[in-house]
Scaffold this motif. Structure first.
Motif, mmCIF file in Angstrom:
data_model
loop_
_atom_site.group_PDB
_atom_site.id
_atom_site.type_symbol
_atom_site.label_atom_id
_atom_site.label_comp_id
_atom_site.label_asym_id
_atom_site.label_seq_id
_atom_site.Cartn_x
_atom_site.Cartn_y
_atom_site.Cartn_z
ATOM 1 N N LYS A 76 0.814 -1.211 0.000
ATOM 2 C CA LYS A 76 0.000 0.000 0.000
ATOM 3 C C LYS A 76 0.849 1.263 0.000
ATOM 4 N N LYS A 77 2.167 1.102 -0.003
ATOM 5 C CA LYS A 77 3.103 2.232 0.027
ATOM 6 C C LYS A 77 2.785 3.173 1.185
ATOM 7 N N THR A 78 2.585 2.592 2.358
ATOM 8 C CA THR A 78 2.155 3.362 3.518
ATOM 9 C C THR A 78 2.921 2.941 4.769
ATOM 10 N N VAL A 79 3.291 3.925 5.584
ATOM 11 C CA VAL A 79 3.886 3.685 6.888
ATOM 12 C C VAL A 79 2.968 4.307 7.936
ATOM 13 N N TYR A 80 2.882 3.674 9.110
ATOM 14 C CA TYR A 80 1.969 4.106 10.157
ATOM 15 C C TYR A 80 2.716 4.399 11.456
ATOM 16 N N LEU A 81 2.107 5.225 12.275
ATOM 17 C CA LEU A 81 2.580 5.448 13.632
ATOM 18 C C LEU A 81 1.373 5.389 14.561
ATOM 19 N N GLN A 82 1.264 4.295 15.313
ATOM 20 C CA GLN A 82 0.204 4.150 16.302
ATOM 21 C C GLN A 82 0.688 4.760 17.607
ATOM 22 N N MET A 83 -0.038 5.745 18.123
ATOM 23 C CA MET A 83 0.353 6.468 19.324
ATOM 24 C C MET A 83 -0.678 6.223 20.417
ATOM 25 N N ASN A 84 -0.237 5.650 21.526
ATOM 26 C CA ASN A 84 -1.099 5.364 22.664
ATOM 27 C C ASN A 84 -0.615 6.120 23.894
ATOM 28 N N SER A 85 -1.484 6.234 24.882
ATOM 29 C CA SER A 85 -1.162 6.907 26.142
ATOM 30 C C SER A 85 -0.548 8.280 25.906
ATOM 31 N N LEU A 86 -1.179 9.049 25.061
ATOM 32 C CA LEU A 86 -0.653 10.361 24.705
ATOM 33 C C LEU A 86 -0.717 11.334 25.877
ATOM 34 N N ASN A 87 0.275 12.210 25.941
ATOM 35 C CA ASN A 87 0.299 13.268 26.943
ATOM 36 C C ASN A 87 0.630 14.587 26.272
ATOM 37 N N ALA A 88 0.561 15.673 27.035
ATOM 38 C CA ALA A 88 0.739 17.004 26.475
ATOM 39 C C ALA A 88 2.100 17.192 25.823
ATOM 40 N N GLU A 89 3.120 16.493 26.306
ATOM 41 C CA GLU A 89 4.461 16.620 25.741
ATOM 42 C C GLU A 89 4.582 15.995 24.359
ATOM 43 N N ASP A 90 3.568 15.244 23.932
ATOM 44 C CA ASP A 90 3.558 14.676 22.590
ATOM 45 C C ASP A 90 3.024 15.662 21.557
#
Length: 122
Positions: A76-90
């Motif tokens: 699919k010519k695609t890269v992903y970034l799954q982000m969990n437990s996000l905080n304000a510093e992200d």
């Protein structure tokens, strides 16, 4: 060259999750190491994660290890970034990048997307 377009950014509450996508053009996507970087106002661009051409090797910055997951689907010519437990510093603009070799520094990546804004509220 490779053209990269990020998507999936937005506003999310602290503790929540978000999934970023990076769509690539060109026939040689699978040849590249892919990386994610982020940059907040007044700060330098920061390494987040990278993944090799086959997708079986990954490396993360200490600040996101255990919370973020990088993956790719070459068909699919695609890269992903799954982000969990996000905080304000992200909170930052997140950029997708491509390199022909393994790299952890922004200056070593050859191609960049325009970025997508991620804002984490308290």
């Amino acid at each position: 060259q490779v053209q990269l377009v990020e998507s999936g950014g937005g506003l999310v509450q602290a503790g929540g999750s978000l999934r970023l996508s990076c769509a690539a053009s060109g026939r040689t996507f699978s040849s590249y190491y892919m990386g994610w970087f982020r940059q907040a106002p007044g700060k330098e661009r920061e390494f987040v994660a990278t993944i090799n051409w086959s997708g079986d090797s990954r490396y993360y910055a200490d600040s996101v290890k255990g919370r973020f997951t990088i993956s790719r689907e070459n068909a699919k010519k695609t890269v992903y970034l799954q982000m969990n437990s996000l905080n304000a510093e992200d909170t930052a603009v997140y950029y997708c990048a491509a390199s022909l070799s393994y790299a952890l520094r922004a200056g070593e990546y050859n191609y960049w997307g325009q970025g997508t804004q991620v804002t984490v509220s308290s």
